[in-house]
Design a protein around this motif. Structure first.
Motif, PDB file in Angstrom:
ATOM      1  N   THR A 111       0.902  -1.472  -0.053  1.00  0.00           N
ATOM      2  CA  THR A 111      -0.001  -0.062   0.052  1.00  0.00           C
ATOM      3  C   THR A 111       1.000   1.368   0.102  1.00  0.00           C
ATOM      4  O   THR A 111       1.461   1.673   1.149  1.00  0.00           O
ATOM      5  CB  THR A 111      -1.049   0.107   1.457  1.00  0.00           C
ATOM      6  N   ARG A 153       3.294   3.058 -11.451  1.00  0.00           N
ATOM      7  CA  ARG A 153       2.342   1.832 -12.111  1.00  0.00           C
ATOM      8  C   ARG A 153       2.931   0.523 -13.179  1.00  0.00           C
ATOM      9  O   ARG A 153       1.779  -0.485 -12.978  1.00  0.00           O
ATOM     10  CB  ARG A 153       1.994   2.608 -13.672  1.00  0.00           C
ATOM     11  N   ALA A 156       3.016  -2.188  -9.479  1.00  0.00           N
ATOM     12  CA  ALA A 156       1.970  -2.671  -9.339  1.00  0.00           C
ATOM     13  C   ALA A 156       1.481  -3.493 -10.606  1.00  0.00           C
ATOM     14  O   ALA A 156       0.568  -4.564 -10.480  1.00  0.00           O
ATOM     15  CB  ALA A 156       0.267  -1.368  -9.720  1.00  0.00           C
ATOM     16  N   ARG A 162      -0.514  -1.487  -4.459  1.00  0.00           N
ATOM     17  CA  ARG A 162      -1.445  -0.942  -5.119  1.00  0.00           C
ATOM     18  C   ARG A 162      -0.936   0.621  -4.783  1.00  0.00           C
ATOM     19  O   ARG A 162      -0.117   0.675  -3.499  1.00  0.00           O
ATOM     20  CB  ARG A 162      -2.916  -0.936  -4.830  1.00  0.00           C
ATOM     21  N   THR A 164      -1.572   5.521  -4.832  1.00  0.00           N
ATOM     22  CA  THR A 164      -2.304   6.460  -4.930  1.00  0.00           C
ATOM     23  C   THR A 164      -0.994   7.007  -5.360  1.00  0.00           C
ATOM     24  O   THR A 164      -0.332   8.153  -4.398  1.00  0.00           O
ATOM     25  CB  THR A 164      -3.507   6.778  -3.661  1.00  0.00           C
ATOM     26  N   LEU A 240      -7.192   2.017  -0.635  1.00  0.00           N
ATOM     27  CA  LEU A 240      -6.344   1.400  -0.383  1.00  0.00           C
ATOM     28  C   LEU A 240      -6.571   0.154   0.622  1.00  0.00           C
ATOM     29  O   LEU A 240      -6.876  -1.012  -0.048  1.00  0.00           O
ATOM     30  CB  LEU A 240      -4.904   2.309  -0.464  1.00  0.00           C
ATOM     31  N   ASP A 245      -8.587  -0.325  -6.176  1.00  0.00           N
ATOM     32  CA  ASP A 245      -7.246  -0.081  -7.105  1.00  0.00           C
ATOM     33  C   ASP A 245      -6.456   1.037  -7.239  1.00  0.00           C
ATOM     34  O   ASP A 245      -6.656   2.120  -6.635  1.00  0.00           O
ATOM     35  CB  ASP A 245      -7.986  -0.880  -8.337  1.00  0.00           C
ATOM     36  N   SER A 246      -5.352   1.173  -7.629  1.00  0.00           N
ATOM     37  CA  SER A 246      -4.233   1.908  -8.264  1.00  0.00           C
ATOM     38  C   SER A 246      -5.069   2.663  -8.859  1.00  0.00           C
ATOM     39  O   SER A 246      -5.749   2.688 -10.036  1.00  0.00           O
ATOM     40  CB  SER A 246      -3.066   1.269  -8.680  1.00  0.00           C
TER      41      SER A 246
END
Length: 329
Positions: A111, A153, A156, A162, A164, A240, A245-246
């Motif tokens: 996370t 990106r 992940a 995942r 943010t 999360l 999801d991301s």
């Protein structure tokens, strides 16, 4: 479990630590004190002096404190400096973030919340700018942050990880309770600079460029109160942890103010007129950057509570006055 806050002794990071404590979380801070201050971190919070690029130390911190999530603020943030010294920004922002992400993957921390920036958009084709707009940073600062987004990106896609990424617009203000704020020396943030000038800490301040294609010729930015910003992080963490999801999201209010409007607001709130000089444009600055904020409001249920320029200025000025009192002790 605990939340690792990198750069937690800095401006935004120290607000995040307070927000986590208020929510009953257990924050752990890692900071190298290049711009942070240990007195901004509450005594009960574990504080590790280290660089986020030190893989072995970060892995040890994750193990020792049972870290299950990372909120990553640490990095360099001055656009003109990044133009003059790009390698510093690729080291402090991109390379160090790579090591931090590797530590998370190695230790099973899946996370991750990343402090990104609206600078990834460069000079937006349309304003307000949404998250799907073309990414064309004008400075190494913006590029260094975009490179980290791309790493996140790809990681992940390859691991149980995942994230943010929150693209900040212009962060300002201070904790409404006066517990923390921006203490950075030689800061370049407009509202802080204007407050310092109002209080006589600077002889004058500058407007960099008055010939932009904006209503009054000065740059227009979307100013977000730091307390609203960290609330978005807290909500992103919750999302999360509950399986979200991301995602990449803007953090702004969707309303822009010019440099002249901000200076006028500081003069009005402080009741002090101060010297302002006109200077040439700075390399890497965009004429107008304002957020489209529908995604963050929709996905996080984020509702700002301080989306008013006068409120932001009032909190920033009160903090600056408290710093003056502190430095006289």
């Amino acid at each position: 479990m605990a939340v690792l806050v990198t750069g937690g002794a800095g401006y935004i990071g120290s607000h995040m630590v307070r927000s986590l404590l208020d929510a009953g979380e257990t924050p752990v801070v890692v900071d190298n004190f290049s711009t942070g201050f240990d007195w901004l971190v509450p005594e009960e919070v574990p504080l590790v002096t280290a660089d986020v690029g030190d893989l072995a130390t970060i892995e040890a911190v994750i193990e020792a404190h049972g870290i299950d999530a990372v909120i990553h603020f640490a990095g360099s943030i001055i656009v003109p400096e990044s133009v003059a010294d790009p390698l510093k920004y690729y080291r402090n922002n991109t390379a160090a973030s790579r090591s931090l992400i590797e530590a998370c993957v190695n230790k099973g921390v899946g996370t991750f919340i990343f402090s990104s920036t609206a600078a990834v958009y460069g000079d937006p084709v349309s304003v307000p700018v949404d998250e799907d707009a073309p990414l064309a940073p004008l400075s190494p600062y913006g590029t260094s942050k975009l490179m980290t987004e791309l790493m996140l990106r790809d990681v992940a896609a390859a691991h149980a990880f995942r994230y943010t990424a929150l693209r900040y617009f212009n962060v300002a203000g201070a904790d409404p309770e006066g517990r923390t704020g921006q203490a950075t020396k030689n800061a370049t943030h407009l509202i802080k600079v204007a407050c310092e000038t109002a209080l006589g800490k600077r002889d004058e301040m500058a407007i960099f460029g008055t010939d932009y294609a904006t209503p009054d010729g000065t740059g227009v930015r979307d100013y977000i109160h730091v307390s609203d910003l960290v609330e978005a992080h807290r909500l992103a963490l919750s999302r999360l942890r509950t399986g979200g999801d991301s995602l990449v999201m803007n953090c702004g209010y969707g309303e822009g103010y010019s440099v002249r409007q901000v200076i006028d607001a500081v003069k009005a709130v402080s009741g002090i007129d101060f010297a302002v000089r006109i200077a040439p444009r700075r390399a890497g600055d965009s004429p107008r950057v304002v957020a489209a904020s529908e995604r963050v409001r929709r996905e996080l249920g984020w509702v700002p509570h301080h989306d008013d320029l006068e409120t932001i200025v009032r909190h920033a000025l009160a903090w600056e006055q408290s710093l003056t009192a502190r430095n006289r002790l």
